[in-house]
Design a protein around this motif. Sequence first.
Motif, PDB file in Angstrom:
ATOM      1  N   ASP A   3      41.160  49.146  39.407  1.00 47.82           N
ATOM      2  CA  ASP A   3      40.094  49.350  38.417  1.00 47.82           C
ATOM      3  C   ASP A   3      40.164  48.395  37.235  1.00 47.82           C
ATOM      4  O   ASP A   3      39.189  48.261  36.489  1.00 47.82           O
ATOM      5  CB  ASP A   3      40.113  50.792  37.907  1.00 47.82           C
ATOM      6  N   LEU A   4      41.284  47.719  37.039  1.00 48.24           N
ATOM      7  CA  LEU A   4      41.405  46.781  35.924  1.00 48.24           C
ATOM      8  C   LEU A   4      40.777  45.422  36.223  1.00 48.24           C
ATOM      9  O   LEU A   4      40.602  44.604  35.328  1.00 48.24           O
ATOM     10  CB  LEU A   4      42.877  46.595  35.550  1.00 48.24           C
ATOM     11  N   VAL A   5      40.439  45.177  37.487  1.00 48.53           N
ATOM     12  CA  VAL A   5      39.829  43.910  37.897  1.00 48.53           C
ATOM     13  C   VAL A   5      38.386  44.192  38.301  1.00 48.53           C
ATOM     14  O   VAL A   5      38.137  45.031  39.152  1.00 48.53           O
ATOM     15  CB  VAL A   5      40.605  43.279  39.071  1.00 48.53           C
ATOM     16  N   THR A   6      37.440  43.497  37.691  1.00 51.63           N
ATOM     17  CA  THR A   6      36.019  43.791  37.929  1.00 51.63           C
ATOM     18  C   THR A   6      35.283  42.665  38.650  1.00 51.63           C
ATOM     19  O   THR A   6      34.085  42.487  38.468  1.00 51.63           O
ATOM     20  CB  THR A   6      35.303  44.102  36.606  1.00 51.63           C
ATOM     21  N   ASP A   7      35.991  41.910  39.490  1.00 50.23           N
ATOM     22  CA  ASP A   7      35.327  40.834  40.234  1.00 50.23           C
ATOM     23  C   ASP A   7      34.731  41.369  41.538  1.00 50.23           C
ATOM     24  O   ASP A   7      35.010  40.893  42.616  1.00 50.23           O
ATOM     25  CB  ASP A   7      36.297  39.679  40.497  1.00 50.23           C
ATOM     26  N   ASP A   8      33.895  42.380  41.400  1.00 48.05           N
ATOM     27  CA  ASP A   8      33.290  43.023  42.554  1.00 48.05           C
ATOM     28  C   ASP A   8      31.801  43.202  42.298  1.00 48.05           C
ATOM     29  O   ASP A   8      31.222  42.457  41.504  1.00 48.05           O
ATOM     30  CB  ASP A   8      34.006  44.341  42.868  1.00 48.05           C
ATOM     31  N   SER A   9      31.158  44.183  42.925  1.00 49.59           N
ATOM     32  CA  SER A   9      29.713  44.366  42.764  1.00 49.59           C
ATOM     33  C   SER A   9      29.303  44.686  41.337  1.00 49.59           C
ATOM     34  O   SER A   9      28.169  44.448  40.950  1.00 49.59           O
ATOM     35  CB  SER A   9      29.209  45.467  43.712  1.00 49.59           C
ATOM     36  N   ARG A  10      30.239  45.187  40.523  1.00 48.75           N
ATOM     37  CA  ARG A  10      29.920  45.422  39.120  1.00 48.75           C
ATOM     38  C   ARG A  10      29.589  44.113  38.411  1.00 48.75           C
ATOM     39  O   ARG A  10      28.790  44.092  37.480  1.00 48.75           O
ATOM     40  CB  ARG A  10      31.084  46.122  38.415  1.00 48.75           C
ATOM     41  N   ALA A  11      30.162  43.019  38.859  1.00 45.89           N
ATOM     42  CA  ALA A  11      29.905  41.709  38.253  1.00 45.89           C
ATOM     43  C   ALA A  11      28.910  40.885  39.060  1.00 45.89           C
ATOM     44  O   ALA A  11      28.104  40.157  38.479  1.00 45.89           O
ATOM     45  CB  ALA A  11      31.214  40.924  38.124  1.00 45.89           C
ATOM     46  N   TYR A  12      28.943  40.981  40.396  1.00 44.15           N
ATOM     47  CA  TYR A  12      28.175  40.067  41.248  1.00 44.15           C
ATOM     48  C   TYR A  12      27.084  40.711  42.078  1.00 44.15           C
ATOM     49  O   TYR A  12      26.372  40.025  42.796  1.00 44.15           O
ATOM     50  CB  TYR A  12      29.132  39.307  42.171  1.00 44.15           C
ATOM     51  N   GLY A  13      26.944  42.030  42.024  1.00 43.42           N
ATOM     52  CA  GLY A  13      25.864  42.693  42.753  1.00 43.42           C
ATOM     53  C   GLY A  13      26.191  42.944  44.213  1.00 43.42           C
ATOM     54  O   GLY A  13      27.347  43.022  44.615  1.00 43.42           O
ATOM     55  N   VAL A  14      25.150  43.065  45.006  1.00 45.95           N
ATOM     56  CA  VAL A  14      25.248  43.436  46.415  1.00 45.95           C
ATOM     57  C   VAL A  14      25.917  42.329  47.224  1.00 45.95           C
ATOM     58  O   VAL A  14      25.730  41.149  46.964  1.00 45.95           O
ATOM     59  CB  VAL A  14      23.842  43.742  46.976  1.00 45.95           C
ATOM     60  N   ALA A  15      26.678  42.757  48.242  1.00 46.37           N
ATOM     61  CA  ALA A  15      27.376  41.820  49.125  1.00 46.37           C
ATOM     62  C   ALA A  15      26.952  42.072  50.570  1.00 46.37           C
ATOM     63  O   ALA A  15      26.552  43.178  50.930  1.00 46.37           O
ATOM     64  CB  ALA A  15      28.882  41.999  48.987  1.00 46.37           C
ATOM     65  N   ASP A  16      27.067  41.022  51.363  1.00 49.23           N
ATOM     66  CA  ASP A  16      26.837  41.129  52.803  1.00 49.23           C
ATOM     67  C   ASP A  16      28.190  41.128  53.495  1.00 49.23           C
ATOM     68  O   ASP A  16      28.990  40.209  53.306  1.00 49.23           O
ATOM     69  CB  ASP A  16      25.974  39.963  53.294  1.00 49.23           C
ATOM     70  N   VAL A  17      28.447  42.155  54.292  1.00 56.51           N
ATOM     71  CA  VAL A  17      29.733  42.317  54.960  1.00 56.51           C
ATOM     72  C   VAL A  17      29.804  41.385  56.164  1.00 56.51           C
ATOM     73  O   VAL A  17      28.877  41.319  56.966  1.00 56.51           O
ATOM     74  CB  VAL A  17      29.938  43.785  55.390  1.00 56.51           C
ATOM     75  N   ARG A  18      30.923  40.683  56.277  1.00 54.70           N
ATOM     76  CA  ARG A  18      31.181  39.764  57.395  1.00 54.70           C
ATOM     77  C   ARG A  18      32.119  40.368  58.429  1.00 54.70           C
ATOM     78  O   ARG A  18      32.142  39.935  59.571  1.00 54.70           O
ATOM     79  CB  ARG A  18      31.786  38.461  56.889  1.00 54.70           C
ATOM     80  N   GLY A  19      32.911  41.375  58.016  1.00 56.30           N
ATOM     81  CA  GLY A  19      33.836  42.011  58.944  1.00 56.30           C
ATOM     82  C   GLY A  19      34.595  43.125  58.260  1.00 56.30           C
ATOM     83  O   GLY A  19      34.541  43.292  57.048  1.00 56.30           O
ATOM     84  N   ARG A  20      35.322  43.882  59.079  1.00 55.88           N
ATOM     85  CA  ARG A  20      36.084  45.033  58.597  1.00 55.88           C
ATOM     86  C   ARG A  20      37.565  44.757  58.779  1.00 55.88           C
ATOM     87  O   ARG A  20      38.005  44.366  59.863  1.00 55.88           O
ATOM     88  CB  ARG A  20      35.649  46.258  59.405  1.00 55.88           C
ATOM     89  N   VAL A  21      38.341  44.962  57.712  1.00 54.59           N
ATOM     90  CA  VAL A  21      39.794  44.761  57.785  1.00 54.59           C
ATOM     91  C   VAL A  21      40.386  45.908  58.597  1.00 54.59           C
ATOM     92  O   VAL A  21      40.159  47.076  58.274  1.00 54.59           O
ATOM     93  CB  VAL A  21      40.420  44.701  56.376  1.00 54.59           C
ATOM     94  N   VAL A  22      41.151  45.557  59.641  1.00 47.84           N
ATOM     95  CA  VAL A  22      41.726  46.593  60.498  1.00 47.84           C
ATOM     96  C   VAL A  22      43.238  46.697  60.380  1.00 47.84           C
ATOM     97  O   VAL A  22      43.808  47.753  60.642  1.00 47.84           O
ATOM     98  CB  VAL A  22      41.318  46.398  61.980  1.00 47.84           C
ATOM     99  N   ALA A  23      43.910  45.597  60.001  1.00 46.16           N
ATOM    100  CA  ALA A  23      45.371  45.650  59.919  1.00 46.16           C
ATOM    101  C   ALA A  23      45.899  44.559  58.998  1.00 46.16           C
ATOM    102  O   ALA A  23      45.295  43.511  58.852  1.00 46.16           O
ATOM    103  CB  ALA A  23      45.990  45.489  61.301  1.00 46.16           C
ATOM    104  N   ARG A  24      47.021  44.858  58.386  1.00 49.05           N
ATOM    105  CA  ARG A  24      47.783  43.841  57.662  1.00 49.05           C
ATOM    106  C   ARG A  24      48.899  43.426  58.611  1.00 49.05           C
ATOM    107  O   ARG A  24      49.604  44.277  59.154  1.00 49.05           O
ATOM    108  CB  ARG A  24      48.379  44.432  56.382  1.00 49.05           C
ATOM    109  N   TYR A  25      49.052  42.111  58.860  1.00 52.22           N
ATOM    110  CA  TYR A  25      50.103  41.690  59.771  1.00 52.22           C
ATOM    111  C   TYR A  25      51.264  41.000  59.072  1.00 52.22           C
ATOM    112  O   TYR A  25      52.302  40.765  59.684  1.00 52.22           O
ATOM    113  CB  TYR A  25      49.554  40.823  60.913  1.00 52.22           C
ATOM    114  N   TRP A  26      51.111  40.709  57.776  1.00 50.66           N
ATOM    115  CA  TRP A  26      52.217  40.101  57.042  1.00 50.66           C
ATOM    116  C   TRP A  26      52.037  40.353  55.562  1.00 50.66           C
ATOM    117  O   TRP A  26      50.904  40.344  55.097  1.00 50.66           O
ATOM    118  CB  TRP A  26      52.254  38.591  57.328  1.00 50.66           C
ATOM    119  N   PRO A  27      53.020  40.662  54.763  1.00 46.30           N
ATOM    120  CA  PRO A  27      54.432  40.787  55.099  1.00 46.30           C
ATOM    121  C   PRO A  27      54.849  42.197  55.501  1.00 46.30           C
ATOM    122  O   PRO A  27      55.967  42.401  55.946  1.00 46.30           O
ATOM    123  CB  PRO A  27      55.128  40.396  53.800  1.00 46.30           C
ATOM    124  N   ARG A  28      53.984  43.176  55.335  1.00 42.36           N
ATOM    125  CA  ARG A  28      54.296  44.564  55.691  1.00 42.36           C
ATOM    126  C   ARG A  28      53.291  45.027  56.732  1.00 42.36           C
ATOM    127  O   ARG A  28      52.246  45.580  56.383  1.00 42.36           O
ATOM    128  CB  ARG A  28      54.200  45.458  54.441  1.00 42.36           C
TER     129      ARG A  28
END
Length: 118
Positions: free
Chosen positions: A82-107
């Motif tokens: 919540d301390l970082v506002t570089d999201d739709s609050r600053a830039y508006g609507v976004a078009d989704v390119r894909g869905r994150v399914v897993a983190r493979y590095w480092p955990r």
Amino acid sequence: MGAPNGSAAPVLRGPLAAVLVTGPSMAPTLRHGDAVLVRTGGRAVRPGDVVVAVFRSRPDLLVVKRAVRQQDGGWWVRGDNDLVTDDSRAYGVADVRGRVVARYWPRPGLVGGRQRWI
């Protein structure tokens, strides 16, 4: 995660793409330097999913955020930090390119969806 030299919009290639997270906006879910796998097809995006998206007002910038709600034919997205506002609050609507399914590095682990905002 932007396109080189401010050129055309970034493209994710293939059914699974590797993306490197930069910045603190998704902490604690994802941290700077985490490498994630992004599914470019599959089931539809749902509120709470972690996604890779492009803001309509910043088409050269690829971002990792959480989908909040559908709006104006796209998605309202926010970071988990919540301390970082570089999201739709600053830039508006976004078009989704894909869905994150897993983190493979480092955990290695799955990146599950969870709805935080309505």
